[in-house]
Design an enzyme around this catalytic site. Structure first.
Site, short mmCIF file in Angstrom:
data_model
loop_
_atom_site.label_atom_id
_atom_site.label_comp_id
_atom_site.label_asym_id
_atom_site.label_seq_id
_atom_site.Cartn_x
_atom_site.Cartn_y
_atom_site.Cartn_z
CE1 TYR A 89 0.57 1.44 4.40
CE2 TYR A 89 0.69 -0.96 4.51
CZ TYR A 89 0.93 0.28 5.08
OH TYR A 89 1.52 0.37 6.31
CB CYS A 90 1.89 3.86 -1.67
SG CYS A 90 1.08 3.78 -3.28
CB THR A 91 -0.13 8.39 -0.70
OG1 THR A 91 0.98 8.49 0.18
CG2 THR A 91 -1.11 9.53 -0.42
#
Length: 599
Positions: A204-206
């Protein structure tokens, strides 16, 4: 209706797709965004676009509708969020929301610090999981399900982002690479592949774009690394689906004026660097004095007057293998206003003697080439310098943003007729930081110019345009592949170093670098700069006018450039070898002495 028209918002989206006509896409954004009053960043590469813009909600919605008319953007996840209109000028400038910046770049996100290394093919990226699917997998594993597969969460963000928010799931290991910048992630993956091999990896990331590239890279490592999935739409979409935060605790760091976005759960994950109290507000924009990374400093500690901080990563480097806790170093005087003797670390605190096995971090130095050069050529010309500094520093080279027309001096054979031959297609493209005021838009080998005009040693005096574009380009470079300890410039690159650091000092109060190195430079005369000296330790190296003279830049011009800096922290090296960066003794020893004060 009136309230909706005045409501403000931020729009984020990216799209990986082959862009058949980059210029037409640039022209569209250059027309559409200003007409709607949008500000922010638009990055266009041959393989897609990456956009973060702000403006009135009604304008953002119109922009989305127009984008959807282009089949190229079919399936794009347009993430639109309402928010308060930005009011903090410092944050607005630093986040790039004071204007509209449209740039053509080589790749949407810089995955590797080595510009010559090839990035992975995003068509091989991990599978997308919606927010509900992602949550469901984590929920099952938490309760002992998961079909016996070992699940691991991998956070693809930088450490200053993970400090204020992350996924926390019982029975699920979360890996935080603690990278300063995204381009450090490939090395972390290489060095920790044993923690990923044979497992189901949930990334996951932003907003999702960083997971596309990183998941594709993991999957290139073989059959034991194929089971990779990514959170579609990133943390932003997850928090929209789970307003109470779900498994995500804390705040989601964002790269616009909002700084961070939280959930209805007011749990604070972050803590003050100095006192350790719960704190997660980056709005003061405090940075580590050594690596320039954002750090959390609570208002009470900030109010005590300390302006220099050392992030926890730099503290770990300083500790080395020692288990003894070292206090956080907070210096009361600004590093950029001290003399060279004052900023040199004491031997009690930081020893580089043979008796100490201290693993210090190499300095990262951004290198700016001269007029009508390029990054790869400058790297080749400074290979000797890089070799002799290999234990002290890593040199990072980039091309300037302004491509120049190819000026070609034909040989006697090609001038035997009225139509001289075009230059060889293997000829290297040439760039500049500042361009002549009479320069046109033509560039590259397709617009070559045959000339027999002799070299003009005063040509640099006419190079006065293009600073704003170069300044924005350097801002983007620092954001994507920074931070950097220092900045080095040669010839026109040295002039640009001074202008850029001066601009940053006027805008933010700091030059943005711990030191500068200026070789064979000159003072570029541009309006709008005050006479206050640049408060940054600097090294100035130029010809002394004897021996083999510098044909391009007169010694007096290099002295004028030096005068732009704080004289109390200037080091000067003069040589008799012309328009070069000297690498033989005693000059290289003086350069090493200068750099050793920052390691």
């Amino acid at each position: 209706m009136e309230a909706k028209e005045q409501a403000y918002g931020v729009l984020l989206y990216y799209k990986y797709a082959k862009i058949p006509d980059v210029k037409s896409i640039v022209d569209f954004y250059d027309s559409n965004c200003p007409s709607l009053g949008l500000v922010g960043r638009v990055r266009i590469a041959p393989d897609g676009v990456n956009v973060t813009v702000g403006g009135k909600m009604e304008s953002l919605e119109k922009h989305v509708e127009e984008m959807k008319l282009n089949p190229l953007f079919d399936g794009t996840d347009f993430k639109l969020a309402s928010c308060d209109q930005p009011t903090n000028d410092k944050i607005i400038r630093e986040c790039g929301f004071d204007s509209l910046s449209i740039r053509v770049v080589k790749e949407l996100v810089t995955f590797r610090s080595n510009p010559l290394a090839r990035s992975p093919d995003v068509s091989n990226a991990g599978g997308h999981l919606s927010a509900t699917e992602f949550h469901s997998v984590l929920h099952d594993v938490m309760n002992g399900g998961g079909n016996g597969e070992e699940i691991v969460l991998l956070d693809a963000r930088n450490v200053y982002e993970t400090r204020i928010g992350k996924f926390e799931v019982p029975n699920v290991e979360t890996l935080d690479p603690e990278t300063r910048q995204y381009s450090d992630l490939p090395s972390w993956i290489d060095n920790h592949s044993d923690q990923l091999q044979g497992k189901s990896i949930l990334m996951y990331c932003t907003g999702g774009i960083r997971c596309e590239m990183a998941s594709a890279y993991i999957r290139t490592k073989g059959a034991d690394f194929k089971n990779v999935f990514q959170l579609y739409g990133g943390i932003q979409r997850y928090l929209e689906e789970y307003p109470d935060g779900g498994f995500f605790k804390g705040k989601n760091f964002v790269f616009d004026h909002r700084i961070s976005v939280g959930s209805s759960d007011d749990k604070v994950v972050g803590s003050c660097l100095l006192c350790g109290s719960s704190f997660d507000d980056y709005s003061s924009r405090n940075r580590c004095s050594f690596c320039r990374m954002l750090v959390l400093v609570c208002s009470e500690c900030e109010g005590r007057g300390a302006k220099e901080y050392k992030c926890d990563l730099c503290q770990k480097i300083e500790k080395g293998s020692s288990t003894e806790e070292l206090p956080v170093e907070v210096m009361s005087d600004s590093l950029e206003t001290q003399s060279m003797d004052q900023i040199k670390p004491s031997t009690d605190e930081f020893s580089l003697t043979n008796e100490t096995n201290f693993p210090f971090r190499k300095l990262r130095i951004l290198c700016l080439h001269g007029f009508r050069q390029n990054g790869s050529g400058f790297k080749g010309r400074t290979a000797s310098l890089a070799k002799k500094l290999k234990n002290l520093a890593e040199l990072i080279f980039i091309d300037a943003p302004h491509e120049l027309p190819f000026i070609y001096v034909p040989n006697e054979i090609s001038t035997s007729n009225l139509n001289p031959c075009a230059p060889n297609q293997l000829s290297k493209r040439k760039f500049a930081w500042l361009i002549p005021s009479r320069s046109n838009d033509l560039c590259g080998l397709d617009n070559w110019i045959a000339t027999d005009v002799p070299f003009d040693p005063l040509q640099y005096m006419d190079q006065t345009e293009g600073f704003n574009e170069s300044c924005s380009y350097l801002d983007e470079t620092v954001m994507q592949i920074g931070p950097f300890d220092g900045i080095l410039g040669f010839s026109q690159g040295a002039a640009m170093v001074a202008l850029y650091c001066k601009h940053k000092q006027i805008s933010n109060g700091l030059s943005g670098f711990r030191f500068g190195m200026l070789f064979s430079g000159y003072q570029a005369s541009l309006p709008g700069f005050d006479e206050d000296p640049i408060r940054m330790p600097s090294l100035h190296c130029f010809g002394n006018g004897n021996g083999q003279k510098d044909r391009q830049i007169d010694r007096s011009q290099s002295i004028a450039l030096r005068a732009m800096f704080n004289q109390g922290s200037c080091i000067t090296i003069e040589h008799n070898m012309g328009h070069i960066i000297p690498t033989r003794s005693p000059y290289i020893d003086q350069i090493k002495d200068f750099l050793s004060q920052f390691t």
